[in-house]
Design an enzyme around this catalytic site. Structure first.
Site, PDB file in Angstrom:
ATOM      1  N   SER A  57      -4.175   4.754  -5.892  1.00  0.00           N
ATOM      2  CA  SER A  57      -3.282   3.724  -6.393  1.00  0.00           C
ATOM      3  C   SER A  57      -1.857   4.085  -6.012  1.00  0.00           C
ATOM      4  O   SER A  57      -1.512   5.278  -5.978  1.00  0.00           O
ATOM      5  CB  SER A  57      -3.393   3.661  -7.928  1.00  0.00           C
ATOM      6  N   GLN A  82       5.056 -10.785 -11.440  1.00  0.00           N
ATOM      7  CA  GLN A  82       3.836 -10.258 -12.059  1.00  0.00           C
ATOM      8  C   GLN A  82       4.079  -9.006 -12.895  1.00  0.00           C
ATOM      9  O   GLN A  82       3.150  -8.432 -13.444  1.00  0.00           O
ATOM     10  CB  GLN A  82       2.757 -10.015 -11.010  1.00  0.00           C
ATOM     11  N   HIS A 115      -1.695   3.263   0.792  1.00  0.00           N
ATOM     12  CA  HIS A 115      -2.503   4.486   0.771  1.00  0.00           C
ATOM     13  C   HIS A 115      -3.850   4.186   1.429  1.00  0.00           C
ATOM     14  O   HIS A 115      -4.084   3.043   1.873  1.00  0.00           O
ATOM     15  CB  HIS A 115      -2.657   5.006  -0.667  1.00  0.00           C
ATOM     16  N   GLY A 127      -6.635   3.482   0.309  1.00  0.00           N
ATOM     17  CA  GLY A 127      -7.331   2.314  -0.254  1.00  0.00           C
ATOM     18  C   GLY A 127      -6.938   1.041   0.498  1.00  0.00           C
ATOM     19  O   GLY A 127      -7.797   0.267   0.938  1.00  0.00           O
ATOM     20  N   HIS A 128      -5.624   0.846   0.679  1.00  0.00           N
ATOM     21  CA  HIS A 128      -5.156  -0.336   1.426  1.00  0.00           C
ATOM     22  C   HIS A 128      -5.697  -0.303   2.855  1.00  0.00           C
ATOM     23  O   HIS A 128      -6.103  -1.318   3.409  1.00  0.00           O
ATOM     24  CB  HIS A 128      -3.623  -0.353   1.513  1.00  0.00           C
ATOM     25  N   GLY A 184      -9.134  -5.258  -3.382  1.00  0.00           N
ATOM     26  CA  GLY A 184      -9.720  -3.988  -3.805  1.00  0.00           C
ATOM     27  C   GLY A 184     -10.392  -4.104  -5.175  1.00  0.00           C
ATOM     28  O   GLY A 184      -9.837  -4.703  -6.096  1.00  0.00           O
ATOM     29  N   GLN A 185     -11.570  -3.505  -5.280  1.00  0.00           N
ATOM     30  CA  GLN A 185     -12.313  -3.539  -6.555  1.00  0.00           C
ATOM     31  C   GLN A 185     -11.558  -2.859  -7.690  1.00  0.00           C
ATOM     32  O   GLN A 185     -11.815  -3.113  -8.863  1.00  0.00           O
ATOM     33  CB  GLN A 185     -13.668  -2.843  -6.368  1.00  0.00           C
TER      34      GLN A 185
HETATM   35  O1  PAF Z   1      -2.874  -6.106  -5.972  1.00  0.00           O
HETATM   36  C1  PAF Z   1      -1.710  -6.244  -5.565  1.00  0.00           C
HETATM   37  O2  PAF Z   1      -1.163  -5.410  -4.822  1.00  0.00           O
HETATM   38  C2  PAF Z   1      -0.916  -7.470  -5.974  1.00  0.00           C
HETATM   39  O3  PAF Z   1      -1.248  -7.862  -7.258  1.00  0.00           O
HETATM   40  C3  PAF Z   1      -1.043  -8.657  -4.985  1.00  0.00           C
HETATM   41  C4  PAF Z   1      -2.460  -9.178  -4.898  1.00  0.00           C
HETATM   42  C5  PAF Z   1      -0.568  -8.217  -3.606  1.00  0.00           C
HETATM   43  C6  PAF Z   1      -0.148  -9.801  -5.460  1.00  0.00           C
HETATM   44  O4  PAF Z   1       1.188  -9.422  -5.558  1.00  0.00           O
END
Ligand code: PAF
Length: 282
Positions: A187, A61, A34, A36-37, A149-150
Site C-alpha cells: 500500500s 475522497q 508500488h 501492487g500497482h 486491486g483486491q
Molecule cells: O484506489 C485508488 O487509488 C483510488 O481510490 C482511485 C480508484 C484511483 C480513485 O481516486
C-alpha cells in the site's frame, strides 16, 4: 510513454486509438506506485493494446484534510517506474483539470447499502468522492478494461456499481493483493510507517489467516472479539473486523462453508490507517 496533462489532448489521442480499433486498458491510481500497482499494469498490458495509467491524488475522497496532506507523493519516481514497465500513456492532470469549479464536485451517486458499511461507515463521503473522480476518469479515458486491486475490495464493488449506473460496457478486472514477505499488503500508505510499525503491521494479515483457519471449528464472533483484543494489546486501534458475503458485502455473523465469504479489517497503527482482506472459498 506519452504524458498528458490536459483532457483535450488525451481525448484526441485516445479517439485515434479507438478509431484504429486498439483496445484500451486503464489503471487509475493516486501515485506513490508500488509493486501492487505494477501488477495491475502487467495484467493491463496482457489484455489491452494501449495501457493508460492515471496519477491524481483525488481531494474529494479524503474525509480528513490531514490524511490528504500526508498522502505520499513521488511523481518523478512513479514516472520512472511506469516507463520501465512500458506503460503507453500517463494521464497526470492537476486539480483544475478534473475539478474546474465547485459545481464539478457536486454530484451525488446512488451507491445504496455498499456505502453504509465498513469503509463507508468509517470514512463518510469517501465513496462519493471515489465515484466522482472515477466517473470523470472513465468518461475521459473510455477504456475497454479497468484494472483494480483486491486490497480495496469494497471500492471494487462500488466501482462495479458505478459502471452499471453509467451504463458503460467496461470489463472490470480485480487483481489479487500483493504482499511483502512478512504478509503485509502492499500500500502507498506503508511508506508512512516507521521501521518497527512496518514489521508490526503484518499482524493484520496474520490475524486474517488465523481467523480463516479457525472458522470451521470455532464461532466467528468469539474469534473476532479475541482477535481485536490481541491486536489492540499490540498497539492497533481496530475500526472494524467483519465477515461478509463476497458478492455484496452483506455482513454475516457465522461461517457457512457453502458461501463465498471475505474477512475485512481496518485498523490504525499510530496515525496510519491500514486495510486488508482475505477471501474464504474464493
Ligand atoms: O484506489 C485508488 O487509488 C483510488 O481510490 C482511485 C480508484 C484511483 C480513485 O481516486
Amino acid at each position: 510513454m506519452i504524458i498528458f496533462k490536459q483532457v483535450k489532448d488525451l481525448t484526441k489521442y485516445l479517439q485515434k486509438q479507438q478509431a484504429a480499433k486498439n483496445s484500451i486498458g486503464f489503471v487509475p491510481t493516486m501515485g506513490a506506485l508500488h509493486e501492487g500497482h505494477l501488477s495491475l499494469l502487467k495484467e493491463c498490458k496482457k489484455m489491452s493494446k494501449i495501457t493508460v495509467c492515471s496519477i491524481f491524488v483525488n481531494p474529494t475522497q479524503f474525509n480528513n484534510t490531514e490524511d490528504l496532506d500526508k498522502y505520499p507523493k513521488s511523481v518523478s519516481n512513479d514516472i520512472l517506474l511506469l516507463e520501465q514497465n512500458e506503460c503507453n500513456v500517463l494521464f497526470l492532470p492537476d486539480e483544475k483539470e478534473i475539478y474546474p469549479d465547485e459545481r464539478s464536485k457536486q454530484k451525488h451517486f446512488d451507491l445504496g447499502y455498499l456505502e453504509t458499511i465498513l469503509e463507508g461507515e468509517f470514512r463518510p463521503g469517501h465513496f462519493q468522492g471515489v465515484s466522482l473522480v472515477v466517473e470523470k476518469l472513465l468518461k475521459i479515458v473510455n477504456p475497454d478494461f479497468l484494472f483494480l486491486g483486491q486490497k480495496d475490495f469494497q471500492q471494487c464493488l462500488i466501482i462495479k456499481r458505478l459502471v452499471g449506473l453509467m451504463n458503460r460496457n467496461i470489463k472490470i478486472i480485480i487483481c489479487p493483493i500483493l504482499r511483502e514477505e512478512s504478509g503485509l499488503a502492499m500500500s502507498s500508505r506503508n511508506l508512512r510507517l516507521s521501521f518497527s510499525d512496518r514489521k508490526l503491521a503484518s499482524e493484520l494479515f496474520l490475524t486474517l489467516v488465523s481467523i480463516k483457519n479457525k472458522l470451521k471449528s470455532e464461532d466467528f464472533l468469539k474469534v473476532k472479539d479475541q482477535a481485536i483484543q490481541d491486536l489492540e494489546t499490540k498497539g492497533f486501534k481496530v475500526e472494524y473486523l467483519e465477515l461478509a458475503k463476497k458478492n455484496n458485502l452483506e455482513i454475516v455473523s457465522h461461517f457457512n462453508p457453502r458461501e463465498k465469504l471475505i474477512i475485512l479489517i481496518a485498523a490504525f497503527l499510530g496515525d496510519v490507517r491500514l486495510i486488508d482482506n482475505l477471501l474464504i472459498n474464493p
